[in-house]
Design a protein around this motif. Structure first.
Motif, PDB file in Angstrom:
ATOM      1  N   THR A 187      10.017 -10.115   1.668  1.00 39.30           N
ATOM      2  CA  THR A 187      10.381 -11.027   2.607  1.00 39.30           C
ATOM      3  C   THR A 187      10.560 -10.259   4.316  1.00 39.30           C
ATOM      4  O   THR A 187      10.481 -11.030   5.152  1.00 39.30           O
ATOM      5  N   LEU A 188      11.355  -9.021   4.432  1.00 44.43           N
ATOM      6  CA  LEU A 188      11.016  -8.217   5.423  1.00 44.43           C
ATOM      7  C   LEU A 188       9.888  -7.815   5.592  1.00 44.43           C
ATOM      8  O   LEU A 188       9.448  -8.185   7.358  1.00 44.43           O
ATOM      9  N   THR A 189       8.690  -7.601   5.128  1.00 45.09           N
ATOM     10  CA  THR A 189       7.086  -7.343   5.454  1.00 45.09           C
ATOM     11  C   THR A 189       7.026  -8.979   6.359  1.00 45.09           C
ATOM     12  O   THR A 189       5.914  -8.688   6.924  1.00 45.09           O
ATOM     13  N   ALA A 190       7.390  -9.675   5.325  1.00 45.84           N
ATOM     14  CA  ALA A 190       6.850 -10.931   5.862  1.00 45.84           C
ATOM     15  C   ALA A 190       7.344 -11.360   7.131  1.00 45.84           C
ATOM     16  O   ALA A 190       7.045 -12.395   7.794  1.00 45.84           O
ATOM     17  N   THR A 191       8.230 -11.417   7.096  1.00 49.95           N
ATOM     18  CA  THR A 191       9.510 -11.645   8.630  1.00 49.95           C
ATOM     19  C   THR A 191       9.539 -11.387  10.127  1.00 49.95           C
ATOM     20  O   THR A 191       9.017 -10.938  11.368  1.00 49.95           O
ATOM     21  N   CYS A 192       8.777  -8.741   9.680  1.00 47.72           N
ATOM     22  CA  CYS A 192       8.788  -8.181  10.580  1.00 47.72           C
ATOM     23  C   CYS A 192       7.570  -7.479  10.265  1.00 47.72           C
ATOM     24  O   CYS A 192       6.891  -7.251   9.568  1.00 47.72           O
ATOM     25  N   ASN A 193       6.439  -6.777  11.904  1.00 53.33           N
ATOM     26  CA  ASN A 193       5.964  -5.805  11.655  1.00 53.33           C
ATOM     27  C   ASN A 193       6.758  -4.519  11.486  1.00 53.33           C
ATOM     28  O   ASN A 193       5.607  -3.278  10.855  1.00 53.33           O
ATOM     29  N   THR A 194       7.802  -3.754  12.070  1.00 55.02           N
ATOM     30  CA  THR A 194       8.264  -2.455  11.329  1.00 55.02           C
ATOM     31  C   THR A 194       9.742  -2.452  11.030  1.00 55.02           C
ATOM     32  O   THR A 194      10.793  -3.146  10.960  1.00 55.02           O
ATOM     33  N   LEU A 195      10.200  -2.333  10.268  1.00 57.80           N
ATOM     34  CA  LEU A 195      11.427  -1.452   9.541  1.00 57.80           C
ATOM     35  C   LEU A 195      11.971  -0.297   9.809  1.00 57.80           C
ATOM     36  O   LEU A 195      10.950   0.742   9.694  1.00 57.80           O
ATOM     37  N   VAL A 196      12.915  -0.227   9.896  1.00 59.68           N
ATOM     38  CA  VAL A 196      13.527   0.855  11.023  1.00 59.68           C
ATOM     39  C   VAL A 196      15.033   1.707  10.362  1.00 59.68           C
ATOM     40  O   VAL A 196      15.379   0.060  10.527  1.00 59.68           O
ATOM     41  N   THR A 197      15.124   2.781   9.977  1.00 60.29           N
ATOM     42  CA  THR A 197      16.995   2.876   9.968  1.00 60.29           C
ATOM     43  C   THR A 197      16.910   4.296  10.199  1.00 60.29           C
ATOM     44  O   THR A 197      15.872   5.369  11.087  1.00 60.29           O
ATOM     45  N   THR A 198      18.207   4.673   9.736  1.00 59.42           N
ATOM     46  CA  THR A 198      18.585   6.042  10.741  1.00 59.42           C
ATOM     47  C   THR A 198      18.081   7.919   9.391  1.00 59.42           C
ATOM     48  O   THR A 198      18.541   6.227   8.158  1.00 59.42           O
ATOM     49  N   SER A 199      18.410   8.433   9.342  1.00 60.88           N
ATOM     50  CA  SER A 199      18.492   9.457   8.277  1.00 60.88           C
ATOM     51  C   SER A 199      20.192   9.105   7.562  1.00 60.88           C
ATOM     52  O   SER A 199      20.499   9.580   6.594  1.00 60.88           O
TER      53      SER A 199
ATOM     54  N   PRO B   3       7.757 -13.825  13.400  1.00 59.89           N
ATOM     55  CA  PRO B   3       9.119 -13.842  14.123  1.00 59.89           C
ATOM     56  C   PRO B   3       9.614 -12.988  15.044  1.00 59.89           C
ATOM     57  O   PRO B   3      10.227 -12.664  15.534  1.00 59.89           O
ATOM     58  N   ILE B   4       9.761 -11.733  13.927  1.00 56.01           N
ATOM     59  CA  ILE B   4      10.812 -10.710  14.355  1.00 56.01           C
ATOM     60  C   ILE B   4       9.349  -9.625  14.986  1.00 56.01           C
ATOM     61  O   ILE B   4       8.517  -9.200  13.144  1.00 56.01           O
ATOM     62  N   HIS B   5       9.307  -8.416  16.269  1.00 55.76           N
ATOM     63  CA  HIS B   5       8.740  -7.118  15.918  1.00 55.76           C
ATOM     64  C   HIS B   5       9.497  -6.507  15.046  1.00 55.76           C
ATOM     65  O   HIS B   5       9.100  -5.572  14.166  1.00 55.76           O
ATOM     66  N   THR B   6      10.464  -5.387  15.323  1.00 64.50           N
ATOM     67  CA  THR B   6      11.394  -5.118  14.444  1.00 64.50           C
ATOM     68  C   THR B   6      12.627  -5.307  13.989  1.00 64.50           C
ATOM     69  O   THR B   6      13.147  -5.838  14.909  1.00 64.50           O
ATOM     70  N   ILE B   7      12.771  -4.698  12.870  1.00 66.95           N
ATOM     71  CA  ILE B   7      13.877  -5.135  12.150  1.00 66.95           C
ATOM     72  C   ILE B   7      14.940  -3.931  12.071  1.00 66.95           C
ATOM     73  O   ILE B   7      14.168  -2.604  11.252  1.00 66.95           O
ATOM     74  N   LEU B   8      15.916  -3.149  12.414  1.00 65.57           N
ATOM     75  CA  LEU B   8      17.185  -2.498  11.670  1.00 65.57           C
ATOM     76  C   LEU B   8      17.378  -2.731  10.519  1.00 65.57           C
ATOM     77  O   LEU B   8      18.477  -3.728  11.112  1.00 65.57           O
ATOM     78  N   LEU B   9      17.409  -1.549   9.702  1.00 62.39           N
ATOM     79  CA  LEU B   9      18.276  -2.055   8.565  1.00 62.39           C
ATOM     80  C   LEU B   9      19.586  -0.828   8.306  1.00 62.39           C
ATOM     81  O   LEU B   9      19.258   0.827   9.248  1.00 62.39           O
TER      82      LEU B   9
ATOM     83  N   LEU C  99      11.204 -12.414  18.291  1.00 60.68           N
ATOM     84  CA  LEU C  99      12.586 -11.234  19.288  1.00 60.68           C
ATOM     85  C   LEU C  99      11.710  -9.609  18.640  1.00 60.68           C
ATOM     86  O   LEU C  99      10.836  -9.659  17.687  1.00 60.68           O
ATOM     87  N   GLN C 100      12.248  -9.249  19.499  1.00 66.24           N
ATOM     88  CA  GLN C 100      11.802  -7.766  19.740  1.00 66.24           C
ATOM     89  C   GLN C 100      12.279  -6.888  18.745  1.00 66.24           C
ATOM     90  O   GLN C 100      11.843  -5.955  18.405  1.00 66.24           O
ATOM     91  N   VAL C 101      14.152  -6.731  19.267  1.00 73.73           N
ATOM     92  CA  VAL C 101      14.160  -5.966  17.887  1.00 73.73           C
ATOM     93  C   VAL C 101      15.639  -6.467  17.236  1.00 73.73           C
ATOM     94  O   VAL C 101      16.856  -8.042  18.350  1.00 73.73           O
ATOM     95  N   ALA C 102      16.016  -6.903  15.732  1.00 72.93           N
ATOM     96  CA  ALA C 102      16.932  -7.302  15.586  1.00 72.93           C
ATOM     97  C   ALA C 102      17.367  -6.624  14.736  1.00 72.93           C
ATOM     98  O   ALA C 102      16.731  -5.896  13.388  1.00 72.93           O
ATOM     99  N   THR C 103      18.677  -6.640  14.530  1.00 72.81           N
ATOM    100  CA  THR C 103      19.630  -5.967  13.349  1.00 72.81           C
ATOM    101  C   THR C 103      20.159  -6.516  12.217  1.00 72.81           C
ATOM    102  O   THR C 103      20.564  -7.590  12.206  1.00 72.81           O
ATOM    103  N   MET C 104      19.908  -6.127  10.783  1.00 72.15           N
ATOM    104  CA  MET C 104      21.051  -6.600   9.532  1.00 72.15           C
ATOM    105  C   MET C 104      21.480  -5.616   9.142  1.00 72.15           C
ATOM    106  O   MET C 104      21.555  -4.201   8.379  1.00 72.15           O
ATOM    107  N   THR C 105      23.392  -5.831   9.363  1.00 70.47           N
ATOM    108  CA  THR C 105      24.026  -5.255   8.614  1.00 70.47           C
ATOM    109  C   THR C 105      25.402  -6.178   7.775  1.00 70.47           C
ATOM    110  O   THR C 105      25.171  -7.642   8.307  1.00 70.47           O
TER     111      THR C 105
END
Length: 431
Positions: free
Chosen positions: A29-41, A9-15, A250-256
């Motif tokens: 759960t995250l890998t089954a929901t999206c294709n890519t996991l992204v965060t910052t340094s 359902p989601i392409h990219t999740i920003l953590l 969803l193309q991009v979604a943020t989780m916070t």
């Protein structure tokens, strides 16, 4: 792209740091929901605990990508957060996460057409791009070439010609069987052709009445013919739940878990995910401060004085923000400000109290000296001294021998919010 990746359902999740520190949701759960996991340094640098650090290195690091936002995006998000009133409670790491969410959203959707430039904007920035342009942006090198398009067109033309020949043959067999009273020969007709020519066989052909299907148990429950296969399919699909429709990707979604970040994300129309259900959040509820005197609002819950008028008139109110960018304050009906403790006038300050040279109640400050060291504004020396005293105070160790008697007796630390004003018991009757 694989079939499993297309169904996510989601392409990219920003953590942000909170989902990683709490390990909610899990990495599976995250890998089954999206294709890519992204965060910052900067988010990774906030993970300092040994247990959380080991969990990140073993579970999250193989699946997560580290990106850095551009300075232009950071400036844009900072200006937007300043207008919403959340900039004072947002850290530099929070600003970077919001800026990266803005960049990924523009990259995946071909611009900021579905976002808002200012808080409270009624509509989004613009209309979506054309389907061809958006398809080229999303697919990139996977877009079909000219040779593939020509080959598909030739294959479609050949398929139409074959279908036309099959339809003519089936029409002739049907007319002959209708005149002679025999069943048509169906074994030689491909199943795909039967499905496609069903609509052609239903109306009258050259004056021959339409073939009526037998309602007996043998024909209705036993055999599937070109005349009833569509109805059978519709009947079988009708039993399925209509709610089981494919979810919009969803193309991009943020989780916070930060409320200030959630407020900025919803007002910008950036997708926000729940850490419990991994579903899109469309409404958040939080508590903020509102000044009863000048109606200024602030999300810094450590404030004791209004940032605009400087008076200790901040009250807690509930605030909700939806995905349309609408912010609503839920005020109490017929609210009355409590004037308890304001009957008597504030006594004149005594000399020497600022230098801590007060000699006792006889020196002034009202009965029992209640007017001494009275804090009324934020810029008083008494308030600044109390704030510094709280900063110097260290947390007691529970295993310290000096702290154990206090724990057993139920004594609590006096460190907390600094008392402002004389209090509500100053006007109470003395016995």
């Amino acid at each position: 792209m694989s079939l499993s990746a297309e169904n996510k359902p989601i392409h990219t999740i920003l953590l942000d740091a909170s989902p990683i520190l709490l390990n909610t949701p899990s990495i599976s759960t995250l890998t089954a929901t999206c294709n890519t996991l992204v965060t910052t340094s900067a988010v990774i640098s906030e993970i300092k605990g040994e247990e959380a650090r080991n969990r990140f290195e073993t579970l999250y690091k193989p699946f997560i990508e580290i990106h850095t936002p551009k300075p232009e995006s950071i400036k844009l998000v900072r200006d937007f957060a300043r207008r919403t009133g959340d900039l004072a409670v947002l850290s530099a790491t929070d600003i970077e996460v919001l800026a990266l969410a803005y960049e990924l959203e523009c990259e995946r959707n071909g611009g900021d057409w579905r976002l808002r430039s200012v808080p409270g904007q009624k509509r989004v920035n613009g209309a979506p791009p054309k389907k061809e342009e958006q398809l080229a942006i999303v697919q990139g090198d996977d877009a079909p070439s000219v040779a593939d398009t020509t080959r598909d067109a030739a294959g479609t033309a050949g398929e139409d010609k074959r279908l036309e020949e099959t339809t003519e043959g089936l029409r002739a067999a049907t007319l002959e069987s209708a005149v002679l009273g025999q069943q048509p020969q169906e074994e030689s007709v491909p199943l795909q052709a039967k499905d496609e020519v069903e609509e052609i066989l239903k109306p009258e052909v050259d004056g021959v009445p339409e073939l009526e299907e037998d309602n007996s148990a043998d024909s209705d429950d036993g055999w599937i013919t070109p005349l009833n296969i569509k109805r059978r399919k519709a009947k079988d699909e009708g039993a399925a739940d209509t709610k089981d429709q494919p979810q919009k990707t969803l193309q991009v979604a943020t989780m916070t878990g930060d409320f200030a970040m959630q407020n900025v994300l919803l007002q910008m129309n950036l997708n926000l995910l729940s850490t419990k259900s991994c579903k899109r959040i469309t409404n958040i509820k939080q508590t903020i401060f509102r000044c009863h005197a000048c109606f200024q609002t602030t999300r810094d819950m450590s404030k004791q004085f209004c940032p605009r008028c400087g008076k200790p008139t901040l009250t807690r109110v509930t605030c909700t923000t939806n995905d349309k960018g609408e912010v609503k304050l839920h005020l109490k009906a017929n609210y009355q400000w409590n004037n308890r403790g304001n009957v008597y006038s504030v006594p004149r300050p005594t000399a020497g109290t600022a230098n801590q040279k007060w000699k006792g109640p006889k020196s002034g400050g009202g009965q029992s000296g209640w007017g001494n060291d009275l804090i009324l504004t934020e810029d008083q020396k008494e308030y600044q001294r109390a704030v510094k005293g709280q900063q110097r105070s260290r947390q007691k160790d529970l295993m310290d021998e000096d702290s154990l008697p206090g724990i057993l007796t139920g004594q609590r630390s006096s460190a907390g919010r600094i008392q402002v004003g004389a209090g509500k018991s100053i006007n109470s009757r003395k016995r």
